[in-house]
Each structure stands twice: as C-alpha cells, then as structure tokens.
Design a protein around this motif. Structure first.
Motif, PDB file in Angstrom:
ATOM      1  N   LEU A 461      33.174  31.806 -16.189  1.00  0.00           N
ATOM      2  CA  LEU A 461      32.216  31.340 -16.929  1.00  0.00           C
ATOM      3  C   LEU A 461      31.568  30.174 -15.615  1.00  0.00           C
ATOM      4  N   GLY A 462      30.304  30.449 -16.156  1.00  0.00           N
ATOM      5  CA  GLY A 462      29.332  30.010 -15.503  1.00  0.00           C
ATOM      6  C   GLY A 462      28.212  29.779 -16.185  1.00  0.00           C
ATOM      7  N   LEU A 463      27.098  29.668 -15.399  1.00  0.00           N
ATOM      8  CA  LEU A 463      25.166  29.450 -16.322  1.00  0.00           C
ATOM      9  C   LEU A 463      24.709  30.170 -15.971  1.00  0.00           C
ATOM     10  N   CYS A 464      23.374  30.237 -17.166  1.00  0.00           N
ATOM     11  CA  CYS A 464      23.012  31.680 -17.009  1.00  0.00           C
ATOM     12  C   CYS A 464      21.933  30.800 -17.092  1.00  0.00           C
ATOM     13  N   TYR A 465      20.477  31.452 -17.579  1.00  0.00           N
ATOM     14  CA  TYR A 465      18.522  30.348 -18.180  1.00  0.00           C
ATOM     15  C   TYR A 465      18.186  31.748 -18.856  1.00  0.00           C
ATOM     16  N   ASP A 466      17.900  31.449 -20.568  1.00  0.00           N
ATOM     17  CA  ASP A 466      17.055  32.232 -20.907  1.00  0.00           C
ATOM     18  C   ASP A 466      15.732  32.000 -20.557  1.00  0.00           C
ATOM     19  N   THR A 467      14.961  33.088 -20.381  1.00  0.00           N
ATOM     20  CA  THR A 467      13.468  33.009 -19.966  1.00  0.00           C
ATOM     21  C   THR A 467      12.695  32.832 -21.530  1.00  0.00           C
ATOM     22  N   GLN A 468      12.813  33.487 -22.192  1.00  0.00           N
ATOM     23  CA  GLN A 468      12.228  32.816 -23.607  1.00  0.00           C
ATOM     24  C   GLN A 468      12.550  31.527 -23.723  1.00  0.00           C
ATOM     25  N   ARG A 469      13.812  31.413 -24.782  1.00  0.00           N
ATOM     26  CA  ARG A 469      13.877  30.267 -24.871  1.00  0.00           C
ATOM     27  C   ARG A 469      13.893  28.882 -23.856  1.00  0.00           C
ATOM     28  N   GLN A 470      13.731  29.418 -22.607  1.00  0.00           N
ATOM     29  CA  GLN A 470      13.770  28.351 -21.877  1.00  0.00           C
ATOM     30  C   GLN A 470      14.523  27.012 -21.796  1.00  0.00           C
ATOM     31  N   ARG A 471      15.966  27.866 -21.776  1.00  0.00           N
ATOM     32  CA  ARG A 471      16.538  26.818 -21.772  1.00  0.00           C
ATOM     33  C   ARG A 471      17.693  27.532 -20.496  1.00  0.00           C
ATOM     34  N   SER A 472      19.108  26.476 -19.987  1.00  0.00           N
ATOM     35  CA  SER A 472      20.293  27.092 -19.703  1.00  0.00           C
ATOM     36  C   SER A 472      21.297  26.913 -20.217  1.00  0.00           C
ATOM     37  N   PHE A 473      22.392  27.997 -20.204  1.00  0.00           N
ATOM     38  CA  PHE A 473      23.163  27.716 -21.119  1.00  0.00           C
ATOM     39  C   PHE A 473      24.546  27.974 -20.093  1.00  0.00           C
ATOM     40  N   ALA A 474      25.756  27.953 -20.996  1.00  0.00           N
ATOM     41  CA  ALA A 474      27.027  28.047 -20.354  1.00  0.00           C
ATOM     42  C   ALA A 474      27.579  29.554 -21.291  1.00  0.00           C
ATOM     43  N   SER A 475      27.823  29.648 -20.160  1.00  0.00           N
ATOM     44  CA  SER A 475      28.696  31.294 -20.727  1.00  0.00           C
ATOM     45  C   SER A 475      29.938  31.604 -20.646  1.00  0.00           C
ATOM     46  N   VAL A 476      31.091  32.116 -21.715  1.00  0.00           N
ATOM     47  CA  VAL A 476      32.242  31.847 -21.032  1.00  0.00           C
ATOM     48  C   VAL A 476      33.068  33.482 -22.092  1.00  0.00           C
ATOM     49  N   PHE A 477      33.357  34.272 -20.902  1.00  0.00           N
ATOM     50  CA  PHE A 477      34.037  35.283 -21.490  1.00  0.00           C
ATOM     51  C   PHE A 477      35.784  35.470 -21.293  1.00  0.00           C
ATOM     52  N   ASP A 478      35.895  35.893 -21.783  1.00  0.00           N
ATOM     53  CA  ASP A 478      38.033  36.647 -21.664  1.00  0.00           C
ATOM     54  C   ASP A 478      37.455  37.543 -20.591  1.00  0.00           C
ATOM     55  N   ALA A 479      38.062  36.929 -19.459  1.00  0.00           N
ATOM     56  CA  ALA A 479      38.535  38.435 -18.414  1.00  0.00           C
ATOM     57  C   ALA A 479      38.474  39.207 -18.020  1.00  0.00           C
ATOM     58  N   GLN A 480      39.356  39.264 -18.965  1.00  0.00           N
ATOM     59  CA  GLN A 480      39.867  40.780 -18.820  1.00  0.00           C
ATOM     60  C   GLN A 480      38.925  41.753 -20.470  1.00  0.00           C
ATOM     61  N   ALA A 481      38.088  40.776 -21.221  1.00  0.00           N
ATOM     62  CA  ALA A 481      37.642  41.750 -22.122  1.00  0.00           C
ATOM     63  C   ALA A 481      35.703  41.564 -21.907  1.00  0.00           C
ATOM     64  N   LEU A 482      35.838  42.048 -20.532  1.00  0.00           N
ATOM     65  CA  LEU A 482      34.120  41.397 -20.431  1.00  0.00           C
ATOM     66  C   LEU A 482      32.984  42.687 -21.105  1.00  0.00           C
TER      67      LEU A 482
END
Ligand SMILES: [Fe+2]
Length: 507
Positions: A461-482
């Motif tokens: 779980l962590g944060l990202c920034y979308d440069t086109q949408r100019q929005r931040s988001f959190a992303s959630v991955f299955d740590a065993q299926a990145l």
C-alpha cells in the motif's frame, strides 16, 4: 471569484495566502485542467514540489477504482515535507519543508483522507510571522528568531510511529512530536526520559514483532540508542561518542543480536556553516575514507565493534538478521550527499536533474554479509533503480526473504519512480510492475493480511501522483502478485505533496 491562471503565476505561490486564495482555491485552480505554473510545466512530475500552503485537507468517501480487499482495515499514516515557501522565499531542498501528516482510513469498503501540518514551534511562529524565521537543513536563511537546541529547527517531516494512543511525527534532527491519532492535532514535543530531553530521535525506529522499539539519534558526534517497550517505556538508553562521522546518519538496521550502523565519510565543514552555508551545503564527502560499519550488541550497548568498507553513501536499510555466526542485511546505496543536494535544489526549482544524475537511476540494492568471527564483509549489488525498501513488519530483525521497493523502469528523462519491485532473496525471483510514465510512485508499505502467518502474505500500500490528472491516489497490490497490477486505486479529489515514509496500523 476564481483567480485566473496568469494571475496565479503573477502572484507567485507564496503570495496566495495573502491574495486570499487558500489551499482549496489553489487546488481548484489546478483541478480545472490548467497547466501547472510556468517553471514546472516542462516537468509535470515535479509539480508537487511546489508545496502546499499550510492548511489542513480532508475528503470522505474517496473514489475507489478496482476492488479494495475487505480485510484491509486500519489507518495508513504518511509524513512528508509539504510547506515549501513563505513570503516569496522558497526552500532550496526537498528535506526542508514543514511536515504534513496524512491519515488514509480504510474500513467497511470506504476510504477517507485527512492531512494536517504538524504544529511545531517553528511552524507556529512562522505562520504568525508570515515568513520563514529559521534556517532549513538545505536552505541558508538567517535566523530571525532565537532558537534553543535542535528542536528550534524541527520540521517533523520524515516518518511516523504509533504506540497505543500516541502517534509520533518524526524528524532525525530532533525530538518526536506527539499527535492525536484520531484528529492529527499536535500535542507537543516528546521527551522519552528526563535525561534524554532534546536528544534527537531518528525517523527510522525499528519495531519488532513483539512491539519493542529500537531507535537512535545523533548530535554533534554523539549517538544515542533507545530501547522502548511496546507500552512506550524507555527500557534502556545510552549516549556515547560515535566512533565514526555522524554528519548524516539517516537509518540503521536491527537483527536478532545487533544494531547495525553504516557511517558514511560525510563531515560537517563548521567553517562553511559559520560562514552562512546551510547544513546540507556544509557537508563534505571524503571519498578516500571508509564507511564505518558499527555493530552494537543489543544485550550490552557497551559492546561495540567497528569494521570498515569502501566509502559508500546510503539513506535506507531494508532489514537485517543474524544466526550468531553471520549477519545479513540489505540497503540501498546512493550517490554521495553533496552531489545529491544539487539534484534536490533542481527539483525545488522545477528542473529535471539529468537522468544519469537522478537519484532514481543511481540508487541500487546492496546485500551485505558479515562473518561475525572474522569480521569479513561480503557485498553483493544489483542494478535496479530503487529506493525506500520495506519488508513485512512481522520479520523485522528476523530472517526474511522478501523486500519491496519503488522502482524506476525506463523513465527516460522523467524524474521519479514509476513502478514497484519485489525481490525474493531466497529464490532470486524478481517481480515488477510499471504504472507508466504518467505516474510517480512513492514508498509502498507491506500490510500483513489479517490471520495470515507467512511472510509476504498481504498487500503493498502506498501513494502515487498522476501527472496528467494532477491527482494523488493510493494503490493497493497483492504483495504476492505484484505484476498483476494494483487491486485498487483510491483517488483523492486533489493532489498532495510527495511524502517520505508511512506506516499502516490495522484496526
Ligand atoms: Fe528515510
């Protein structure tokens, strides 16, 4: 009335508060799809370095794209430098900004966001004055108010730690600041024990599975070591003269039996400092010297051992473990600090550092083995461009096999990480995911799945920034299926500044 983009540029960001345009107004202006201000337009991924203006943020019921795991319940706290300018004066180093603590609350299929600036003594005084009053780590500002000790410059901007009903905002040069974990209101400076008042408490405490906290602080050639119980009581502490340079010691590693420090050959040029240079601008790299490896026996802080390896610079360790014979650890090696500082200054001006100079291209994983009888050190390196290593919190100071990092994958000239990397140290398997060049990826923490026992079972779980949408988001991955990509993205209706470190606390 909404301010026009051109007027916004003319006013300058630091004039926004004075122009009556607070954070919301600024974000609305950005949200309307107008390009970021001039100086950042050729590098949209650097826009978050403009900083926020000092007001709090809050948003409920965030838009969820994909499927959020129903068992993901708790709060993801994240800290980072956020206020970058006042009264026309801008910080020249990313590390200088005043700390903004975010709380992302997950539960019942919903997510909310809250962010508040840590009300340090410096932040409060500067807010009243409307201008900077004390120097930053990387910005020489004449002291316009008297300060006492290192907490006078404390920006509380690097990481967080929660213990019971106390959340701490951490900064390596000074004390932890205690916050209310529910409201993020600042309660004040933390003193762990009377004899330790004002002694720095680093932003990289290590928490073992039983809740024991290990940490350190450095000040003027001295080191402090802390062992704190899960209940927040100092069990043991020691302050001693460091056997190596402590001008920049950012992180350490803990194994079953040892506290491990790498002390890079960085020295503080006191003459330069007295001459008005910033702290960062006064650091001198001595390439001919070694990096000292300091091992401290956890059972007896007085038992310390010093080894040497060729000069290397680092910020972060992943983890460490030992079986009494061999000590294993991993870290991310970077370029020496003085040249990195030029890059940080460029970022703050909205200029892309040349790709061959960028941190994201030159910081790479290292794996160290120390033979505890002979003191022989073995080093292995990899070439992936990474930073911010994390491990499953259940294996801190234990034998481990999985490390996760933000990754820069074919970013071209663009600054920052755009993907994630998972290394399986036992099988040698590597798994990657790339968001593409529109997204800047920050640290992702490993969140164990409730009820699971095996290392690696859980989510990233962590944060990202979308440069086109100019929005931040959190992303959630299955740590065993990145490589399958994020299970969910949780979108903010606005953007936030890039942070350094976060922690997830399950509900
Ligand atoms: Fe850090």
């Amino acid at each position: 009335m909404r301010m026009q983009r051109r007027e916004l540029l003319k006013a300058g960001l630091s004039g926004l508060a004075g122009a009556g345009l607070g954070l919301t107004g600024l974000q609305e202006a950005w949200a309307l799809g107008a390009p970021p201000p001039n100086q950042f337009s050729s590098a949209p991924e650097l826009a978050p370095f403009l900083g926020l203006q000092g007001e709090d943020l809050a948003a409920q019921d965030l838009r969820i794209e994909g499927r959020l795991p129903s068992q993901l319940r708790g709060v993801y706290y994240k800290n980072g430098p956020s206020l970058m300018g006042r009264a026309g004066e801008r910080y020249q180093h990313w590390f200088d900004g005043d700390g903004l603590v975010q709380a992302w609350r997950f539960g019942d299929g919903k997510v909310s966001h809250q962010a508040r600036f840590v009300q340090t003594a410096k932040f409060k005084a500067e807010t009243v004055a409307g201008r900077f009053l004390v120097p930053g780590f990387g910005t020489a500002i004449e002291a316009r108010m008297p300060t006492r000790g290192s907490d006078g410059m404390n920006v509380a901007n690097t990481s967080v730690l929660m213990q019971q009903d106390k959340l701490y905002a951490l900064w390596e040069g000074g004390s932890a600041h205690e916050l209310d974990p529910q409201t993020l209101a600042t309660r004040g400076v933390k003193t762990w024990a009377p004899g330790l008042a004002g002694m720095p408490f680093s932003a990289h405490p290590k928490v073992e599975a039983d809740g024991t906290v290990w940490n350190f602080g450095t000040m003027a050639g001295r080191m402090a070591i802390y062992q704190i119980s899960a209940q927040g009581q100092v069990l043991r502490s020691e302050v001693f003269a460091s056997p190596g340079p402590t001008a920049f010691v950012h992180d350490f590693a803990v194994s079953q039996n040892y506290l491990v420090f790498l002390l890079p050959p960085l020295h503080l040029d006191l003459e330069a400092l007295r001459g008005g240079a910033s702290m960062a601008g006064s650091l001198r790299w001595q390439a001919a010297e070694s990096t000292r490896v300091l091992l401290i026996d956890k059972a007896d802080f007085g038992r310390r051992r010093l080894l040497e390896i060729p000069a290397c610079m680092l910020f972060h360790f992943g983890n460490a473990w030992d079986d009494g014979q061999t000590l294993h650890l991993d870290y991310v090696q970077s370029r020496p600090m003085p040249s990195l500082n030029q890059e940080f200054a460029q970022l703050m001006r909205g200029e892309r550092p040349a790709s061959h100079e960028a941190l994201s291209v030159t910081s790479t994983p290292r794996f160290m083995k120390i033979d505890l009888s002979s003191g022989r050190v073995e080093l292995q390196s990899r070439t992936e461009a990474v930073e911010f290593p994390v491990v499953d919190p259940r294996v801190v100071a234990q034998r481990y096999r999985h490390v996760y990092y933000p990754l820069a994958l074919e970013t071209g000239e663009r600054w920052g990480f755009n993907g994630l990397l998972h290394l399986d140290l036992e099988s040698g398997r590597r798994e990657r995911y790339c968001f593409g060049n529109q997204v800047v990826v920050e640290e992702h923490v490993m969140v164990p799945k409730p009820g699971s026992r095996q290392e690696g079972e859980g989510w990233l779980l962590g944060l990202c920034y979308d440069t086109q949408r100019q929005r931040s988001f959190a992303s959630v991955f299955d740590a065993q299926a990145l490589s399958a990509g994020p299970l969910a993205k949780v979108w903010l209706p606005y953007w936030v500044t890039y942070g350094f470190h976060g922690k997830f606390y399950a509900a």
